[in-house]
Design a protein around this motif. Structure first.
Motif, PDB file in Angstrom:
ATOM      1  N   PHE A 119     -10.916   3.871   4.877  1.00 38.73           N
ATOM      2  CA  PHE A 119     -10.354   4.708   3.804  1.00 38.73           C
ATOM      3  C   PHE A 119     -10.097   3.906   2.544  1.00 38.73           C
ATOM      4  O   PHE A 119     -10.195   4.402   1.450  1.00 38.73           O
ATOM      5  CB  PHE A 119      -9.053   5.364   4.301  1.00 38.73           C
ATOM      6  CG  PHE A 119      -8.590   6.469   3.409  1.00 38.73           C
ATOM      7  CD1 PHE A 119      -9.000   7.766   3.643  1.00 38.73           C
ATOM      8  CD2 PHE A 119      -7.773   6.209   2.321  1.00 38.73           C
ATOM      9  CE1 PHE A 119      -8.590   8.798   2.819  1.00 38.73           C
ATOM     10  CE2 PHE A 119      -7.368   7.226   1.497  1.00 38.73           C
ATOM     11  CZ  PHE A 119      -7.778   8.517   1.754  1.00 38.73           C
ATOM     12  N   GLU A 120      -9.749   2.642   2.736  1.00 39.15           N
ATOM     13  CA  GLU A 120      -9.435   1.811   1.593  1.00 39.15           C
ATOM     14  C   GLU A 120     -10.684   1.183   0.965  1.00 39.15           C
ATOM     15  O   GLU A 120     -10.596   0.428   0.024  1.00 39.15           O
ATOM     16  CB  GLU A 120      -8.459   0.693   2.011  1.00 39.15           C
ATOM     17  CG  GLU A 120      -7.133   1.217   2.504  1.00 39.15           C
ATOM     18  CD  GLU A 120      -6.407   1.969   1.416  1.00 39.15           C
ATOM     19  OE1 GLU A 120      -5.658   2.907   1.756  1.00 39.15           O
ATOM     20  OE2 GLU A 120      -6.584   1.636   0.231  1.00 39.15           O
ATOM     21  N   GLY A 121     -11.850   1.475   1.510  1.00 38.07           N
ATOM     22  CA  GLY A 121     -13.086   0.991   0.912  1.00 38.07           C
ATOM     23  C   GLY A 121     -13.528  -0.347   1.438  1.00 38.07           C
ATOM     24  O   GLY A 121     -14.468  -0.935   0.908  1.00 38.07           O
ATOM     25  N   ASP A 130     -12.455   9.482   2.861  1.00 38.98           N
ATOM     26  CA  ASP A 130     -12.091  10.044   1.566  1.00 38.98           C
ATOM     27  C   ASP A 130     -12.293  11.549   1.542  1.00 38.98           C
ATOM     28  O   ASP A 130     -11.496  12.283   0.970  1.00 38.98           O
ATOM     29  CB  ASP A 130     -12.926   9.390   0.465  1.00 38.98           C
ATOM     30  CG  ASP A 130     -12.483   7.950   0.201  1.00 38.98           C
ATOM     31  OD1 ASP A 130     -11.340   7.631   0.557  1.00 38.98           O
ATOM     32  OD2 ASP A 130     -13.288   7.173  -0.325  1.00 38.98           O
ATOM     33  N   SER A 131     -13.385  12.010   2.142  1.00 36.18           N
ATOM     34  CA  SER A 131     -13.653  13.449   2.174  1.00 36.18           C
ATOM     35  C   SER A 131     -12.575  14.191   2.947  1.00 36.18           C
ATOM     36  O   SER A 131     -12.132  15.266   2.547  1.00 36.18           O
ATOM     37  CB  SER A 131     -15.025  13.711   2.800  1.00 36.18           C
ATOM     38  OG  SER A 131     -16.048  13.096   2.039  1.00 36.18           O
ATOM     39  N   ILE A 132     -12.145  13.597   4.071  1.00 34.13           N
ATOM     40  CA  ILE A 132     -11.078  14.226   4.855  1.00 34.13           C
ATOM     41  C   ILE A 132      -9.791  14.303   4.040  1.00 34.13           C
ATOM     42  O   ILE A 132      -9.084  15.314   4.027  1.00 34.13           O
ATOM     43  CB  ILE A 132     -10.848  13.436   6.167  1.00 34.13           C
ATOM     44  CG1 ILE A 132     -12.065  13.572   7.079  1.00 34.13           C
ATOM     45  CG2 ILE A 132      -9.587  13.923   6.873  1.00 34.13           C
ATOM     46  CD1 ILE A 132     -11.996  12.691   8.305  1.00 34.13           C
ATOM     47  N   GLY A 133      -9.489  13.225   3.306  1.00 35.26           N
ATOM     48  CA  GLY A 133      -8.280  13.214   2.493  1.00 35.26           C
ATOM     49  C   GLY A 133      -8.304  14.274   1.405  1.00 35.26           C
ATOM     50  O   GLY A 133      -7.308  14.960   1.176  1.00 35.26           O
ATOM     51  N   VAL A 134      -9.442  14.442   0.743  1.00 37.31           N
ATOM     52  CA  VAL A 134      -9.561  15.439  -0.313  1.00 37.31           C
ATOM     53  C   VAL A 134      -9.454  16.848   0.263  1.00 37.31           C
ATOM     54  O   VAL A 134      -8.771  17.717  -0.299  1.00 37.31           O
ATOM     55  CB  VAL A 134     -10.883  15.262  -1.085  1.00 37.31           C
ATOM     56  CG1 VAL A 134     -11.095  16.415  -2.057  1.00 37.31           C
ATOM     57  CG2 VAL A 134     -10.884  13.945  -1.846  1.00 37.31           C
ATOM     58  N   GLU A 249     -12.132   9.406  -7.671  1.00 42.02           N
ATOM     59  CA  GLU A 249     -11.700   8.154  -7.059  1.00 42.02           C
ATOM     60  C   GLU A 249     -12.467   7.892  -5.771  1.00 42.02           C
ATOM     61  O   GLU A 249     -12.859   6.754  -5.479  1.00 42.02           O
ATOM     62  CB  GLU A 249     -10.195   8.225  -6.775  1.00 42.02           C
ATOM     63  CG  GLU A 249      -9.592   6.955  -6.220  1.00 42.02           C
ATOM     64  CD  GLU A 249      -9.618   5.810  -7.206  1.00 42.02           C
ATOM     65  OE1 GLU A 249      -9.466   4.650  -6.769  1.00 42.02           O
ATOM     66  OE2 GLU A 249      -9.800   6.056  -8.418  1.00 42.02           O
ATOM     67  N   ALA A 250     -12.708   8.950  -4.996  1.00 42.46           N
ATOM     68  CA  ALA A 250     -13.481   8.783  -3.756  1.00 42.46           C
ATOM     69  C   ALA A 250     -14.924   8.381  -4.065  1.00 42.46           C
ATOM     70  O   ALA A 250     -15.501   7.526  -3.390  1.00 42.46           O
ATOM     71  CB  ALA A 250     -13.456  10.083  -2.957  1.00 42.46           C
ATOM     72  N   ALA A 251     -15.510   8.987  -5.102  1.00 35.35           N
ATOM     73  CA  ALA A 251     -16.889   8.630  -5.464  1.00 35.35           C
ATOM     74  C   ALA A 251     -16.961   7.198  -5.998  1.00 35.35           C
ATOM     75  O   ALA A 251     -17.948   6.492  -5.760  1.00 35.35           O
ATOM     76  CB  ALA A 251     -17.417   9.606  -6.521  1.00 35.35           C
ATOM     77  N   ARG A 252     -15.922   6.750  -6.685  1.00 32.80           N
ATOM     78  CA  ARG A 252     -15.931   5.392  -7.224  1.00 32.80           C
ATOM     79  C   ARG A 252     -15.871   4.360  -6.109  1.00 32.80           C
ATOM     80  O   ARG A 252     -16.500   3.286  -6.216  1.00 32.80           O
ATOM     81  CB  ARG A 252     -14.722   5.197  -8.152  1.00 32.80           C
ATOM     82  CG  ARG A 252     -14.696   3.862  -8.875  1.00 32.80           C
ATOM     83  CD  ARG A 252     -13.459   3.738  -9.737  1.00 32.80           C
ATOM     84  NE  ARG A 252     -12.244   3.744  -8.913  1.00 32.80           N
ATOM     85  CZ  ARG A 252     -11.774   2.655  -8.301  1.00 32.80           C
ATOM     86  NH1 ARG A 252     -12.420   1.508  -8.379  1.00 32.80           N
ATOM     87  NH2 ARG A 252     -10.675   2.736  -7.591  1.00 32.80           N
ATOM     88  N   ARG A 253     -15.158   4.664  -5.010  1.00 33.24           N
ATOM     89  CA  ARG A 253     -15.058   3.725  -3.905  1.00 33.24           C
ATOM     90  C   ARG A 253     -16.245   3.786  -2.968  1.00 33.24           C
ATOM     91  O   ARG A 253     -16.410   2.933  -2.107  1.00 33.24           O
ATOM     92  CB  ARG A 253     -13.792   4.010  -3.109  1.00 33.24           C
ATOM     93  CG  ARG A 253     -12.506   3.651  -3.848  1.00 33.24           C
ATOM     94  CD  ARG A 253     -11.349   3.533  -2.869  1.00 33.24           C
ATOM     95  NE  ARG A 253     -11.131   4.775  -2.146  1.00 33.24           N
ATOM     96  CZ  ARG A 253     -10.253   5.687  -2.508  1.00 33.24           C
ATOM     97  NH1 ARG A 253      -9.538   5.528  -3.600  1.00 33.24           N
ATOM     98  NH2 ARG A 253     -10.111   6.798  -1.819  1.00 33.24           N
ATOM     99  N   THR A 254     -17.093   4.811  -3.094  1.00 28.38           N
ATOM    100  CA  THR A 254     -18.244   4.950  -2.200  1.00 28.38           C
ATOM    101  C   THR A 254     -19.313   3.922  -2.550  1.00 28.38           C
ATOM    102  O   THR A 254     -19.773   3.867  -3.704  1.00 28.38           O
ATOM    103  CB  THR A 254     -18.847   6.357  -2.304  1.00 28.38           C
ATOM    104  OG1 THR A 254     -17.836   7.311  -1.978  1.00 28.38           O
ATOM    105  CG2 THR A 254     -20.012   6.513  -1.350  1.00 28.38           C
TER     106      THR A 254
END
Length: 257
Positions: A119-121, A130-134, A249-254
């Protein structure tokens, strides 16, 4: 001309006092059923005005705190700091939405950190976490919106009930009073205006009382509904903005493939 100016105010004052006295006398001399109807309408009016004053204050406070929260949210601070400072804004629906979304997001992060560092990348596949969190945050925000709308709209149904029923309650008192007046006419055997007018005027006080209770209730019910409609749209916009930030933010960490 000066004499006329001196006399006119006294005549108007006398008429006003006389009219108020007549209304009081009509209420005092009304029948038991009409008095009971007037008492019910008085209760409706008192409760309605209490709700009106409370809602006007609470909605006004919510609007002020929403504005403060939006300035805080768009100031660019960390999510945890926004959460801490938003706890002071107890009347803001937007702040309450943010807190519910942040708490859900924090729970997801905590659960993911126990099973995988993704989750933290730092792991191999952070995207699913990240998808689950969103997704969980989206559901928490919509659930929080329903809760806030229910809170803001609480007791407004009584205003609608007052606006719909008070005129008919007053009309019932008027009809009952007129029935009693005609019965008195039959017993006295006289139908001149001097006999009919007092009873009918006493009965019509109930209709006037019903309208006096219903009109403010309808006006403020519509006013508050328009305010709630605006706040509903404001919450929808905030939910979209908050989710967009999380998805960016999720896309930036992907990691790129």
């Amino acid at each position: 001309m000066p004499i006329f100016n001196l006399i006119t105010p006294r005549v108007q004052t006398g008429l006003d006092v006389g009219l108020e006295t007549d209304v009081v006398q009509m209420v005092v001399h009304a029948g038991p059923m009409v008095k009971f109807i007037l008492f019910i309408l008085l209760l409706f009016s008192v409760v309605s005005w209490g709700i009106i004053l409370y809602k006007a204050r609470s909605i006004r406070r919510a609007q002020i705190e929403n504005k403060i929260f939006l300035e805080l949210f768009w100031a660019g601070g960390s999510m945890s700091n926004i959460y801490k400072e938003s706890r002071q804004l107890e009347r803001s629906p937007l702040a309450a939405l943010y807190r519910s979304g942040f708490m859900e997001l924090s729970k997801v992060k905590k659960d993911q950190s126990r099973t995988s560092p993704g989750f933290e990348g730092a792991g191999e596949s952070p995207r699913p976490a990240d998808s689950i969190g969103v997704d969980n945050t989206r559901r928490a925000l919509h659930r929080g919106k329903l809760s806030q709308m229910s809170r803001l709209g609480k007791a407004l149904s009584f205003l609608a009930t007052t606006g719909n029923t008070a005129p008919f309650i007053g009309l019932f008192g008027t009809v009952w009073g007129i029935m009693a007046s005609f019965r008195g006419i039959g017993l006295k055997g006289s139908a001149n205006l001097a006999v009919v007018a007092p009873g009918i005027s006493e009965a019509l006080v109930a209709t006037a009382a019903g309208l006096a209770a219903a009109i403010p209730a309808v006006v403020f019910f519509n006013h508050f509904n328009s305010k709630l409609g605006y706040m509903d749209a404001e919450m929808d916009n905030f939910i979209l903005d908050f989710l967009n930030i999380l998805e960016r933010e999720a896309a930036r960490r992907t990691p790129e493939v």
